[in-house]
Design a protein around this motif. Sequence first.
Motif, PDB file in Angstrom:
ATOM      1  N   ALA A   1       0.824  -1.205   0.000  1.00 57.74           N
ATOM      2  CA  ALA A   1       0.000   0.000   0.000  1.00 57.74           C
ATOM      3  C   ALA A   1       0.859   1.256   0.000  1.00 57.74           C
ATOM      4  N   THR A   2       1.961   1.236   0.748  1.00 63.29           N
ATOM      5  CA  THR A   2       2.852   2.397   0.794  1.00 63.29           C
ATOM      6  C   THR A   2       3.521   2.632  -0.552  1.00 63.29           C
ATOM      7  N   MET A   3       4.029   1.564  -1.167  1.00 59.75           N
ATOM      8  CA  MET A   3       4.666   1.722  -2.480  1.00 59.75           C
ATOM      9  C   MET A   3       3.671   2.174  -3.530  1.00 59.75           C
ATOM     10  N   MET A   4       2.435   1.699  -3.435  1.00 59.90           N
ATOM     11  CA  MET A   4       1.393   2.163  -4.346  1.00 59.90           C
ATOM     12  C   MET A   4       1.147   3.659  -4.170  1.00 59.90           C
ATOM     13  N   ALA A   5       1.258   4.136  -2.934  1.00 55.67           N
ATOM     14  CA  ALA A   5       0.932   5.531  -2.629  1.00 55.67           C
ATOM     15  C   ALA A   5       2.006   6.505  -3.116  1.00 55.67           C
TER      16      ALA A   5
ATOM     17  N   ARG B   1       5.522   5.340  -8.861  1.00 55.14           N
ATOM     18  CA  ARG B   1       4.914   5.102 -10.159  1.00 55.14           C
ATOM     19  C   ARG B   1       5.657   3.945 -10.828  1.00 55.14           C
ATOM     20  N   THR B   2       4.979   3.299 -11.767  1.00 51.96           N
ATOM     21  CA  THR B   2       5.594   2.170 -12.469  1.00 51.96           C
ATOM     22  C   THR B   2       6.968   2.549 -13.005  1.00 51.96           C
ATOM     23  N   GLY B   3       7.953   1.681 -12.710  1.00 55.02           N
ATOM     24  CA  GLY B   3       9.312   1.916 -13.180  1.00 55.02           C
ATOM     25  C   GLY B   3      10.202   2.634 -12.193  1.00 55.02           C
ATOM     26  N   ASP B   4       9.634   3.182 -11.102  1.00 54.34           N
ATOM     27  CA  ASP B   4      10.451   3.872 -10.094  1.00 54.34           C
ATOM     28  C   ASP B   4      11.416   2.905  -9.433  1.00 54.34           C
ATOM     29  N   CYS B   5      12.504   3.457  -8.915  1.00 56.77           N
ATOM     30  CA  CYS B   5      13.503   2.673  -8.196  1.00 56.77           C
ATOM     31  C   CYS B   5      13.185   2.670  -6.704  1.00 56.77           C
ATOM     32  N   VAL B   6      13.248   1.491  -6.108  1.00 54.79           N
ATOM     33  CA  VAL B   6      13.054   1.329  -4.665  1.00 54.79           C
ATOM     34  C   VAL B   6      14.349   0.783  -4.080  1.00 54.79           C
ATOM     35  N   LEU B   7      14.942   1.518  -3.148  1.00 56.77           N
ATOM     36  CA  LEU B   7      16.181   1.084  -2.516  1.00 56.77           C
ATOM     37  C   LEU B   7      15.884   0.215  -1.301  1.00 56.77           C
ATOM     38  N   MET B   8      16.778  -0.727  -1.016  1.00 54.79           N
ATOM     39  CA  MET B   8      16.647  -1.605   0.140  1.00 54.79           C
ATOM     40  C   MET B   8      17.998  -2.228   0.431  1.00 54.79           C
ATOM     41  N   GLU B   9      18.158  -2.861   1.597  1.00 56.25           N
ATOM     42  CA  GLU B   9      19.407  -3.542   1.914  1.00 56.25           C
ATOM     43  C   GLU B   9      19.687  -4.630   0.882  1.00 56.25           C
ATOM     44  N   GLU B  10      20.980  -4.878   0.605  1.00 57.86           N
ATOM     45  CA  GLU B  10      21.326  -5.894  -0.397  1.00 57.86           C
ATOM     46  C   GLU B  10      20.873  -7.289   0.029  1.00 57.86           C
ATOM     47  N   LEU B  11      20.809  -7.539   1.327  1.00 59.04           N
ATOM     48  CA  LEU B  11      20.186  -8.737   1.878  1.00 59.04           C
ATOM     49  C   LEU B  11      19.007  -8.257   2.705  1.00 59.04           C
ATOM     50  N   THR B  12      17.803  -8.676   2.339  1.00 52.27           N
ATOM     51  CA  THR B  12      16.633  -8.139   3.025  1.00 52.27           C
ATOM     52  C   THR B  12      15.500  -9.143   3.038  1.00 52.27           C
ATOM     53  N   PHE B  13      14.437  -8.763   3.699  1.00 53.18           N
ATOM     54  CA  PHE B  13      13.227  -9.575   3.746  1.00 53.18           C
ATOM     55  C   PHE B  13      12.686  -9.738   2.326  1.00 53.18           C
ATOM     56  N   PRO B  14      12.515 -10.964   1.851  1.00 55.30           N
ATOM     57  CA  PRO B  14      12.079 -11.159   0.460  1.00 55.30           C
ATOM     58  C   PRO B  14      10.733 -10.531   0.146  1.00 55.30           C
ATOM     59  N   GLY B  15       9.891 -10.343   1.161  1.00 61.02           N
ATOM     60  CA  GLY B  15       8.604  -9.714   0.922  1.00 61.02           C
ATOM     61  C   GLY B  15       8.722  -8.287   0.439  1.00 61.02           C
ATOM     62  N   GLY B  16       9.791  -7.583   0.853  1.00 58.51           N
ATOM     63  CA  GLY B  16       9.989  -6.215   0.393  1.00 58.51           C
ATOM     64  C   GLY B  16      10.295  -6.162  -1.092  1.00 58.51           C
ATOM     65  N   LYS B  17      11.171  -7.047  -1.529  1.00 57.42           N
ATOM     66  CA  LYS B  17      11.509  -7.126  -2.957  1.00 57.42           C
ATOM     67  C   LYS B  17      10.300  -7.562  -3.765  1.00 57.42           C
TER      68      LYS B  17
ATOM     69  N   ALA C   1       7.157  -7.108  -3.070  1.00 55.23           N
ATOM     70  CA  ALA C   1       6.183  -6.015  -3.123  1.00 55.23           C
ATOM     71  C   ALA C   1       6.540  -5.042  -4.242  1.00 55.23           C
ATOM     72  N   ALA C   2       7.827  -4.681  -4.317  1.00 55.30           N
ATOM     73  CA  ALA C   2       8.262  -3.745  -5.354  1.00 55.30           C
ATOM     74  C   ALA C   2       8.072  -4.334  -6.748  1.00 55.30           C
ATOM     75  N   GLN C   3       8.480  -5.567  -6.928  1.00 53.25           N
ATOM     76  CA  GLN C   3       8.381  -6.187  -8.246  1.00 53.25           C
ATOM     77  C   GLN C   3       6.932  -6.374  -8.686  1.00 53.25           C
ATOM     78  N   SER C   4       6.045  -6.654  -7.745  1.00 55.35           N
ATOM     79  CA  SER C   4       4.635  -6.865  -8.104  1.00 55.35           C
ATOM     80  C   SER C   4       3.992  -5.594  -8.638  1.00 55.35           C
ATOM     81  N   LEU C   5       4.570  -4.434  -8.313  1.00 56.61           N
ATOM     82  CA  LEU C   5       4.032  -3.155  -8.758  1.00 56.61           C
ATOM     83  C   LEU C   5       4.785  -2.587  -9.951  1.00 56.61           C
ATOM     84  N   GLY C   6       5.686  -3.376 -10.513  1.00 51.96           N
ATOM     85  CA  GLY C   6       6.452  -2.903 -11.656  1.00 51.96           C
ATOM     86  C   GLY C   6       7.531  -1.908 -11.275  1.00 51.96           C
ATOM     87  N   LEU C   7       8.025  -1.978 -10.037  1.00 54.82           N
ATOM     88  CA  LEU C   7       9.092  -1.098  -9.564  1.00 54.82           C
ATOM     89  C   LEU C   7      10.441  -1.800  -9.686  1.00 54.82           C
TER      90      LEU C   7
END
Length: 338
Positions: A181-185, A188-204, A206-212
């Motif tokens: 919901a936060t990433m949707m808010a 936009r499609t194609g935006d870059c989302v930064l995260m730790e190189e090793l992270t919770f797979p749910g975060g990655k 979430a980003a990929q499911s929205l085309g990020l």
Amino acid sequence: MTKWTPDLAGRSGPAYKALADAIAEAITNGTLPTGSRLPTHRDLAWTLGVTVTTITRGYQEAQRRGLVDGAVGRGTFVRGSESLGQPPVMDNRYAVSLPIADGAIDMSLNFPTLTRQAGLLAETLTAVARDTDLARFLTYGPDAGLLEHRVAGAAWLARLGVAVPPERVILTSGGQQAMVATMMAVCRTGDCVLMEELTFPGGKAAAQSLGLRPHGLPMDAEGIIPAALDDACRIHSPTILYTIPTQQNPTARIMSVARREAIVEVARRHRLFILEDDIYGHLMDSPLPTLASMAPERTIYMTSCSKSMAPGLRVGFTAAPPDLVPRIAAGVRVMSWM
């Protein structure tokens, strides 16, 4: 038969629940090892000076909590301390089938230990089921959740160092929905989302499911390296940083106060939103200041009850800057009309 006599003195509530609590404690501290046979109903009733019915109800309560097993003619036996810390056995329809070698420890999921709170949860859910005024729960609710639930969420967040009014709290179905919901808010499609190189797979996910475009950041002993974050902001022009600053998953690293201040400084300079996942913050004996408390104008703070109470509850709380609350709530509505 185990020669065990519980001490019910000083325990609050009905005697049968006090007996069940005593059984749980005795299993936890090893007084009642796995396989122990509890005293007979009549013997324990005589010893404690209570009715046989009280003992029967106490044993039934312990069995309901998963502490003991009973069989007519054989007695009541302790299931063991390992049953207290194990999640309920999942139906095979919902289990993930992965080959696990003999003797290996499955660390793919983690759960909070279920000891005395299992009984409290059962009591609460039973009370809800018996509530005759269910109409308000059986219709569509506000996108961000009922006000009374947002009030409870604000109280929960305050204990974690995030002081916000209920109007800035959004109820979610666990942390995963809060991420999406936060990433949707904000993205936009194609935006870059930064995260730790090793992270919770749910975060990655979430980003990929929205085309990020998820992009991993190098880490050291304290988590994300501020210079690497600064470089990534200049090169990739990201919209948001998803981070777990406390007990990071899967590395368990903890950002120091100085590191948090450095991350906030970079985020402010590049006008970068921060999605702070504080799912493990409650485990800290001496909590560190949250990123949300340092940069409330650009931090979306999320947590849930999955690691502190029980994952099956699917209850999460998100605190966001005022202008983002309706946008995140709209994302919740898209996924599950509250």
